[in-house]
Design a protein around this motif. Structure first.
Motif, PDB file in Angstrom:
ATOM      1  N   TYR A 204      29.704 -10.484  50.281  1.00  0.00           N
ATOM      2  CA  TYR A 204      28.426 -10.140  49.656  1.00  0.00           C
ATOM      3  C   TYR A 204      27.971 -11.174  48.625  1.00  0.00           C
ATOM      4  CZ  TYR A 204      29.483  -5.848  52.073  1.00  0.00           C
ATOM      5  OH  TYR A 204      29.788  -4.944  53.055  1.00  0.00           O
TER       6      TYR A 204
ATOM      7  N   TYR B 288      30.656   4.741  53.255  1.00  0.00           N
ATOM      8  CA  TYR B 288      29.434   4.602  52.451  1.00  0.00           C
ATOM      9  C   TYR B 288      29.062   3.125  52.376  1.00  0.00           C
ATOM     10  CZ  TYR B 288      25.925   5.351  48.897  1.00  0.00           C
ATOM     11  OH  TYR B 288      24.735   5.406  48.236  1.00  0.00           O
TER      12      TYR B 288
ATOM     13  N   SER C 248      31.615  -5.273  58.473  1.00  0.00           N
ATOM     14  CA  SER C 248      32.349  -4.343  57.621  1.00  0.00           C
ATOM     15  C   SER C 248      32.721  -3.060  58.355  1.00  0.00           C
ATOM     16  CB  SER C 248      31.495  -3.998  56.417  1.00  0.00           C
ATOM     17  OG  SER C 248      30.599  -2.980  56.760  1.00  0.00           O
TER      18      SER C 248
ATOM     19  N   GLY D  98      33.303  -0.240  56.276  1.00  0.00           N
ATOM     20  CA  GLY D  98      32.901   0.825  55.356  1.00  0.00           C
ATOM     21  C   GLY D  98      34.093   1.593  54.803  1.00  0.00           C
ATOM     22  N   LEU D  99      35.313   1.063  55.024  1.00  0.00           N
ATOM     23  CA  LEU D  99      36.513   1.783  54.558  1.00  0.00           C
ATOM     24  C   LEU D  99      37.268   1.022  53.467  1.00  0.00           C
ATOM     25  CD1 LEU D  99      37.910   3.040  57.975  1.00  0.00           C
ATOM     26  CD2 LEU D  99      36.861   4.420  56.191  1.00  0.00           C
TER      27      LEU D  99
HETATM   28  P1  ADP Z   1      32.692  -2.656  53.823  1.00  0.00           P
HETATM   29  O1  ADP Z   1      33.792  -2.760  54.831  1.00  0.00           O
HETATM   30  O2  ADP Z   1      31.410  -2.077  54.328  1.00  0.00           O
HETATM   31  O3  ADP Z   1      32.520  -3.875  53.003  1.00  0.00           O
HETATM   32  P2  ADP Z   1      33.653  -1.310  51.512  1.00  0.00           P
HETATM   33  O4  ADP Z   1      34.184   0.080  51.409  1.00  0.00           O
HETATM   34  O5  ADP Z   1      34.537  -2.426  51.133  1.00  0.00           O
HETATM   35  O6  ADP Z   1      33.206  -1.439  52.993  1.00  0.00           O
HETATM   36  O7  ADP Z   1      32.323  -1.392  50.691  1.00  0.00           O
HETATM   37  C1  ADP Z   1      31.366  -0.363  50.800  1.00  0.00           C
HETATM   38  C2  ADP Z   1      29.985  -0.901  50.525  1.00  0.00           C
HETATM   39  O8  ADP Z   1      29.907  -1.305  49.155  1.00  0.00           O
HETATM   40  C3  ADP Z   1      29.631  -2.142  51.323  1.00  0.00           C
HETATM   41  O9  ADP Z   1      29.112  -1.824  52.572  1.00  0.00           O
HETATM   42  C4  ADP Z   1      28.612  -2.818  50.423  1.00  0.00           C
HETATM   43  O10 ADP Z   1      27.351  -2.238  50.643  1.00  0.00           O
HETATM   44  C5  ADP Z   1      29.079  -2.449  49.021  1.00  0.00           C
HETATM   45  N1  ADP Z   1      29.871  -3.517  48.372  1.00  0.00           N
HETATM   46  C6  ADP Z   1      31.217  -3.589  48.290  1.00  0.00           C
HETATM   47  N2  ADP Z   1      31.611  -4.664  47.597  1.00  0.00           N
HETATM   48  C7  ADP Z   1      30.492  -5.303  47.225  1.00  0.00           C
HETATM   49  C8  ADP Z   1      30.218  -6.500  46.460  1.00  0.00           C
HETATM   50  N3  ADP Z   1      31.193  -7.252  45.955  1.00  0.00           N
HETATM   51  N4  ADP Z   1      28.915  -6.829  46.275  1.00  0.00           N
HETATM   52  C9  ADP Z   1      27.917  -6.072  46.778  1.00  0.00           C
HETATM   53  N5  ADP Z   1      28.101  -4.943  47.499  1.00  0.00           N
HETATM   54  C10 ADP Z   1      29.366  -4.561  47.724  1.00  0.00           C
END
Ligand code: ADP
Length: 283
Positions: A166, A220, A232, A234-235
């Motif tokens: 991100y 989420y 991603s 989402g976990l």
């Molecule tokens: P994912 O596998 O979707 O990255 P996560 O559980 O790690 O799943 O993160 C959930 C959501 O949180 C992501 O889909 C993203 O929208 C948001 N997110 C997580 N980390 C960051 C970050 N460092 N910067 C911006 N958004 C983030």
């Protein structure tokens, strides 16, 4: 009158019991609902890449049969989808394993510097591909954390990987190791504010405040189109949260829109009196 009072007392106890039973029932219903939602979400997440795979297999057998360029393109999409599904299943298994052990805090002494160094070596290539530099700030007062080295590696891996996914192109990620006596919440079974840990700060669009409380929920996503694009599941953060809970630690999330996010993990210290119930005083 004495008997009347006793009866009234009995009724009162009965009523209390009924309220507690009702409360338990609400709690059970809530858990059942969460489980049902989880199964529905997981099935949906698995069905999507599967449908894509089936669609492309049909195309490869039919219209794209004699078109090697198209076939190559479709195979590469199928490869992505199959890998996504594999990550998803691995993450689901991780989550269920951690949940099963959540009542047993891990008890090894873990050098967080080693954990961070290992994770960064593995992710540097991916970061550099987007022009992202990862900087480590160490702390000379750092001592080992009480935990499980593999699980803490998974935490660092998920947080740094998110910062790369991100983060902006050509930006910087800062990983800071620290020791503090002022953790925002008690950590460890001895419930002290003394902690060791690390934070991961990225330079990105940030996350709007209203999403922060729900970020660690399974599946989420703030921006599902963007998240899917970066592959991603989402976990990741749900796994992070459960591992940190099992360590009796604390996860703090802070983000500023337009600037970036900071994820901080606080862990109990390994060593005497920390993370464990206090030992009876020696006579
Ligand atoms: P994912 O596998 O979707 O990255 P996560 O559980 O790690 O799943 O993160 C959930 C959501 O949180 C992501 O889909 C993203 O929208 C948001 N997110 C997580 N980390 C960051 C970050 N460092 N910067 C911006 N958004 C983030």
């Amino acid at each position: 009158a004495h008997i009347e009072a006793l009866r009234a007392g009995d009724e009162h106890t009965e009523a209390r019991r009924a309220v507690i039973a009702l409360h338990d029932l609400t709690q059970i219903r809530k858990l059942e609902q969460m489980r049902a939602d989880f199964v529905a979400n997981a099935s949906h997440e698995i069905r999507t890449p599967l449908a894509t795979l089936i669609g492309f297999i049909e195309t490869l057998r039919g219209p794209a049969r004699d078109d090697p360029d198209a076939a190559e393109h479709f195979l590469s999409i199928m490869d992505d989808q199959a890998r996504r599904m594999s990550r998803l299943v691995n993450d689901l298994l991780s989550l269920s394993r951690i949940e099963m052990n959540e009542h047993m805090p891990p008890a090894a002494a873990v050098d967080l510097t080693d954990v961070i160094d290992d994770v960064i070596s593995g992710l540097e290539f991916k970061a550099h591909a987007r022009g992202i530099e990862i900087e480590i700030m160490t702390d000379p007062t750092l001592v080992p954390a009480l935990g499980d080295p593999d699980e803490l590696t998974q935490v660092a891996q998920n947080l740094i990987d998110n910062a790369i996914k991100y983060g902006r192109n050509d930006s910087r990620i800062t990983v800071r190791l620290f020791r503090t006596t002022e953790a925002p919440r008690p950590v460890g079974l001895a419930a002290t504010l003394e902690a060791v840990g690390f934070s991961v700060t990225d330079q990105s669009d940030g996350i709007p405040r209203e999403h922060l409380p729900r970020l660690t929920e399974r599946f989420y996503r703030v921006d599902s189109a963007r998240s899917r694009q970066v592959g991603s599941t989402g976990l990741g953060l749900a796994i992070v949260k459960h591992i940190v809970n099992r360590h009796r630690g604390h996860l703090a999330i802070d983000s500023r829109v337009g600037e970036g996010s900071c994820f901080t993990v606080y862990l109990p210290l390994a060593g005497r009196g920390n993370g464990r119930a206090p030992v009876a005083a020696a006579s």
